[in-house]
Design a protein around this motif. Structure first.
Motif, PDB file in Angstrom:
ATOM      1  N   ALA A  90      -6.696  -0.951   4.852  1.00  0.00           N
ATOM      2  CA  ALA A  90      -7.497  -0.695   3.643  1.00  0.00           C
ATOM      3  C   ALA A  90      -8.576  -1.738   3.414  1.00  0.00           C
ATOM      4  O   ALA A  90      -9.085  -1.874   2.311  1.00  0.00           O
ATOM      5  CB  ALA A  90      -6.611  -0.564   2.395  1.00  0.00           C
TER       6      ALA A  90
ATOM      7  N   LEU B 228       0.824  -1.203   0.000  1.00  0.00           N
ATOM      8  CA  LEU B 228       0.000   0.000   0.000  1.00  0.00           C
ATOM      9  C   LEU B 228       0.860   1.256   0.000  1.00  0.00           C
ATOM     10  O   LEU B 228       0.786   2.054  -0.919  1.00  0.00           O
ATOM     11  CB  LEU B 228      -0.946  -0.013   1.205  1.00  0.00           C
ATOM     12  CG  LEU B 228      -2.062  -1.075   1.092  1.00  0.00           C
ATOM     13  CD1 LEU B 228      -2.761  -1.266   2.416  1.00  0.00           C
ATOM     14  CD2 LEU B 228      -3.060  -0.697   0.015  1.00  0.00           C
TER      15      LEU B 228
ATOM     16  N   LEU C 149      -7.043  -1.024  -4.597  1.00  0.00           N
ATOM     17  CA  LEU C 149      -5.952  -1.097  -3.614  1.00  0.00           C
ATOM     18  C   LEU C 149      -4.868  -0.068  -3.929  1.00  0.00           C
ATOM     19  O   LEU C 149      -4.216   0.460  -3.021  1.00  0.00           O
ATOM     20  CB  LEU C 149      -5.324  -2.491  -3.608  1.00  0.00           C
ATOM     21  CG  LEU C 149      -5.900  -3.494  -2.614  1.00  0.00           C
ATOM     22  CD1 LEU C 149      -5.216  -4.831  -2.778  1.00  0.00           C
ATOM     23  CD2 LEU C 149      -5.764  -3.008  -1.174  1.00  0.00           C
TER      24      LEU C 149
ATOM     25  N   CYS D 226     -12.949   4.344  -2.111  1.00  0.00           N
ATOM     26  CA  CYS D 226     -13.018   2.935  -2.517  1.00  0.00           C
ATOM     27  C   CYS D 226     -12.667   2.753  -3.987  1.00  0.00           C
ATOM     28  O   CYS D 226     -12.460   3.713  -4.714  1.00  0.00           O
ATOM     29  CB  CYS D 226     -14.431   2.385  -2.225  1.00  0.00           C
ATOM     30  SG  CYS D 226     -15.741   3.220  -3.167  1.00  0.00           S
TER      31      CYS D 226
ATOM     32  N   LEU E 143      -3.314   6.287   1.858  1.00  0.00           N
ATOM     33  CA  LEU E 143      -2.599   6.062   3.117  1.00  0.00           C
ATOM     34  C   LEU E 143      -1.277   6.839   3.128  1.00  0.00           C
ATOM     35  O   LEU E 143      -0.873   7.385   4.159  1.00  0.00           O
ATOM     36  CB  LEU E 143      -2.352   4.567   3.340  1.00  0.00           C
ATOM     37  CG  LEU E 143      -3.594   3.760   3.698  1.00  0.00           C
ATOM     38  CD1 LEU E 143      -3.275   2.268   3.710  1.00  0.00           C
ATOM     39  CD2 LEU E 143      -4.166   4.186   5.050  1.00  0.00           C
TER      40      LEU E 143
ATOM     41  N   GLN F 255     -11.287   0.230   6.597  1.00  0.00           N
ATOM     42  CA  GLN F 255     -10.470   0.844   7.644  1.00  0.00           C
ATOM     43  C   GLN F 255     -10.998   2.238   7.936  1.00  0.00           C
ATOM     44  O   GLN F 255     -11.172   3.048   7.026  1.00  0.00           O
ATOM     45  CB  GLN F 255      -9.012   0.923   7.157  1.00  0.00           C
ATOM     46  CG  GLN F 255      -8.057   1.593   8.136  1.00  0.00           C
ATOM     47  CD  GLN F 255      -6.644   1.695   7.554  1.00  0.00           C
ATOM     48  OE1 GLN F 255      -6.384   1.254   6.442  1.00  0.00           O
ATOM     49  NE2 GLN F 255      -5.741   2.288   8.305  1.00  0.00           N
TER      50      GLN F 255
ATOM     51  N   LEU G  23     -11.907   3.771   4.394  1.00  0.00           N
ATOM     52  CA  LEU G  23     -11.097   3.402   3.233  1.00  0.00           C
ATOM     53  C   LEU G  23     -11.239   1.904   2.983  1.00  0.00           C
ATOM     54  O   LEU G  23     -11.129   1.097   3.914  1.00  0.00           O
ATOM     55  CB  LEU G  23      -9.624   3.738   3.532  1.00  0.00           C
ATOM     56  CG  LEU G  23      -8.586   3.408   2.453  1.00  0.00           C
ATOM     57  CD1 LEU G  23      -8.827   4.255   1.204  1.00  0.00           C
ATOM     58  CD2 LEU G  23      -7.180   3.669   2.986  1.00  0.00           C
ATOM     59  N   ASP G  24     -11.491   1.535   1.723  1.00  0.00           N
ATOM     60  CA  ASP G  24     -11.560   0.112   1.388  1.00  0.00           C
ATOM     61  C   ASP G  24     -10.932  -0.119   0.020  1.00  0.00           C
ATOM     62  O   ASP G  24     -11.171   0.641  -0.915  1.00  0.00           O
ATOM     63  CB  ASP G  24     -13.013  -0.376   1.377  1.00  0.00           C
ATOM     64  CG  ASP G  24     -13.087  -1.891   1.199  1.00  0.00           C
ATOM     65  OD1 ASP G  24     -12.874  -2.610   2.193  1.00  0.00           O
ATOM     66  OD2 ASP G  24     -13.321  -2.350   0.062  1.00  0.00           O
ATOM     67  N   GLY G  25     -10.129  -1.190  -0.090  1.00  0.00           N
ATOM     68  CA  GLY G  25      -9.386  -1.457  -1.326  1.00  0.00           C
ATOM     69  C   GLY G  25     -10.027  -2.464  -2.256  1.00  0.00           C
ATOM     70  O   GLY G  25      -9.453  -2.807  -3.285  1.00  0.00           O
TER      71      GLY G  25
ATOM     72  N   ALA H  75      -6.080   3.076  -2.535  1.00  0.00           N
ATOM     73  CA  ALA H  75      -5.968   2.999  -1.069  1.00  0.00           C
ATOM     74  C   ALA H  75      -4.526   3.269  -0.625  1.00  0.00           C
ATOM     75  O   ALA H  75      -4.286   3.983   0.352  1.00  0.00           O
ATOM     76  CB  ALA H  75      -6.432   1.630  -0.577  1.00  0.00           C
TER      77      ALA H  75
END
Length: 423
Positions: A284, A78, A412, A409, A419, A287, A306-308, A415
């Motif tokens: 992710a 990430l 990844l 979203c 981050l 999160q 947050l989601d991947g 994400a």
């Protein structure tokens, strides 16, 4: 730029294709390195479309609770490459990473090899040099021809749910994709099988039968289900009453079951099972972001998540998670790759969000243009606009709806950028 970043940049140029599934180049470089893959601690090899990383994180938490030393390999990263390689629980140091990469670069002698292949070889090299009790190995793509599939005798293989993704490499049908994932099954080595559609399960069972590999299958040999305020796991050895997984969402109960079935096979205690579901960390995956510039942009009343996830099954898992959260006006900030089934991903989410703001994935050549993402969102019934970046999108949403649940979203890769930029 760190020393390892400079080497990683050089390695990117050794093969014109980013993905070229074959084991020939792996066998060549591992032979040149004197076969580090034969000297690493017992391997638990994990394939599947969704849930590989979360399942691996739970297995690791369970093993480490007993004091076991666990190496782990995962992808993609990430925020920084070092996340892919854990040595006895700790992220690989800059010095160890640079040394392993340089040694692989020298052994490869400039021959064609993909970035994932040569960095996987570097992981094996690092794993072979530090004593540990287990190596958790996550497949990069598919299974049969994935660079990780050079381990002849793993201790255990695991297949998480298989769904349609990466069709350009793995085939157009669920059966073809399942056949690639089932390529990690080895003669007489037990395999834990998470929840599967019938079409995928038939392929996995046929492959295992041909190799006399014993299967432990969800719904046949083990079960997991929510129970009051926790979960219950049950198999031939008995029943575990456990807390709810700390990773959020109904799909994490199934991932927990798969991890628990693996741990049970490895002789884990109830205490280890409990640690597996309560101590796992996997960024992710739904999160909650609680600090940083993006949280400040959202304001004090909003929630930022947050989601991947990035394929239709990921969209469905995310929709099921949103259904379980206390009601709030929900707005998506979405950026996706141009290789994904965007309509399939967003269709599941449309009933659970008031609107979507599309963005490009910064620094990603394969990003879908924000305007295209917005158009696809509108076509599946999600009112959509676009913004130049995540922070602008978040400020705009918070201005209109200060109490919004804002969910970033779609990828990844997005994400990871989020981050990094959010510190």
């Amino acid at each position: 730029m760190s020393h390892s970043d400079a080497i990683l940049d050089r390695l990117m140029s050794l093969h014109p294709k980013v993905i070229d599934l074959s084991l020939d180049r792996m066998h060549r470089i591992l032979a040149a390195l004197d076969h580090p893959e034969r000297r690493i601690p017992p391997v638990i090899h994990i394939a599947g479309t969704n849930g590989k990383g979360s399942t691996q994180a739970m297995i690791r938490a369970g093993l480490e609770a007993s004091g076991a030393r666990v190496h782990a390999y995962t992808s993609p990263h990430l925020a920084r490459f070092h996340e892919r390689i854990r040595l006895a629980g700790e992220l690989i140091s800059e010095a160890d990473l640079a040394a392993a990469l340089e040694e692989c670069e020298a052994a490869n002698e400039g021959k064609p090899i993909t970035f994932f292949e040569i960095t996987t070889a570097a992981a094996f090299l690092a794993f072979s040099r530090l004593a540990a009790d287990y190596t958790l190995l996550e497949v990069g793509l598919g299974g049969r021809l994935d660079a990780t599939n050079v381990i002849d005798q793993p201790a255990l293989t695991v297949i998480t749910p298989v769904s349609i993704d990466h069709t350009q490499y793995l085939g157009e049908t669920l059966a073809l994709i399942a056949a690639e994932k089932a390529g990690i099954i080895k003669p007489r080595i037990p395999c834990i099988v998470g929840p599967q559609q019938d079409e995928a399960l038939r392929v996995i069972e046929a492959r295992a039968s041909g190799l006399t590999a014993p299967l432990s299958i969800y719904g046949q040999h083990w079960m997991v289900a929510p129970d009051r305020d926790g979960i219950v796991y049950q198999d031939d050895h008995g029943l575990w009453d456990l807390p709810m997984p700390n990773l959020i969402g109904p799909h994490q109960i199934q991932n927990a079951g798969t991890a628990l079935a693996a741990l049970r096979h490895l002789g884990a205690s109830h205490g280890q099972a409990s640690a597996a579901v309560t101590r796992a960390e996997w960024p992710a995956r739904m999160q909650r972001l609680t600090r940083g510039p993006l949280v400040e942009a959202a304001g004090p009343q909003a929630e930022l998540w947050l989601d991947g996830g990035h394929n239709p099954a990921g969209g469905e898992a995310l929709a099921a998670t949103l259904k379980t959260l206390p009601p709030r006006p929900t707005r998506l900030v979405c950026g996706m790759l141009n290789t994904k089934d965007v309509a399939g991903y967003l269709r599941a989410l449309a009933p659970h969000a008031e609107g979507l703001t599309a963005i490009d994935i910064p620094g990603e050549p394969n990003t879908l243009p924000a305007a295209t993402t917005a158009g696809i969102a509108a076509s599946v019934g999600l009112p959509a606009d676009s913004a130049p970046d995540a922070e602008t999108a978040i400020r705009r949403i918070a201005d209109q709806e200060p109490r919004a649940r804002i969910l970033i979203c779609g990828s990844l890769y997005l994400a990871g950028r989020i981050l990094r930029s959010n510190g």
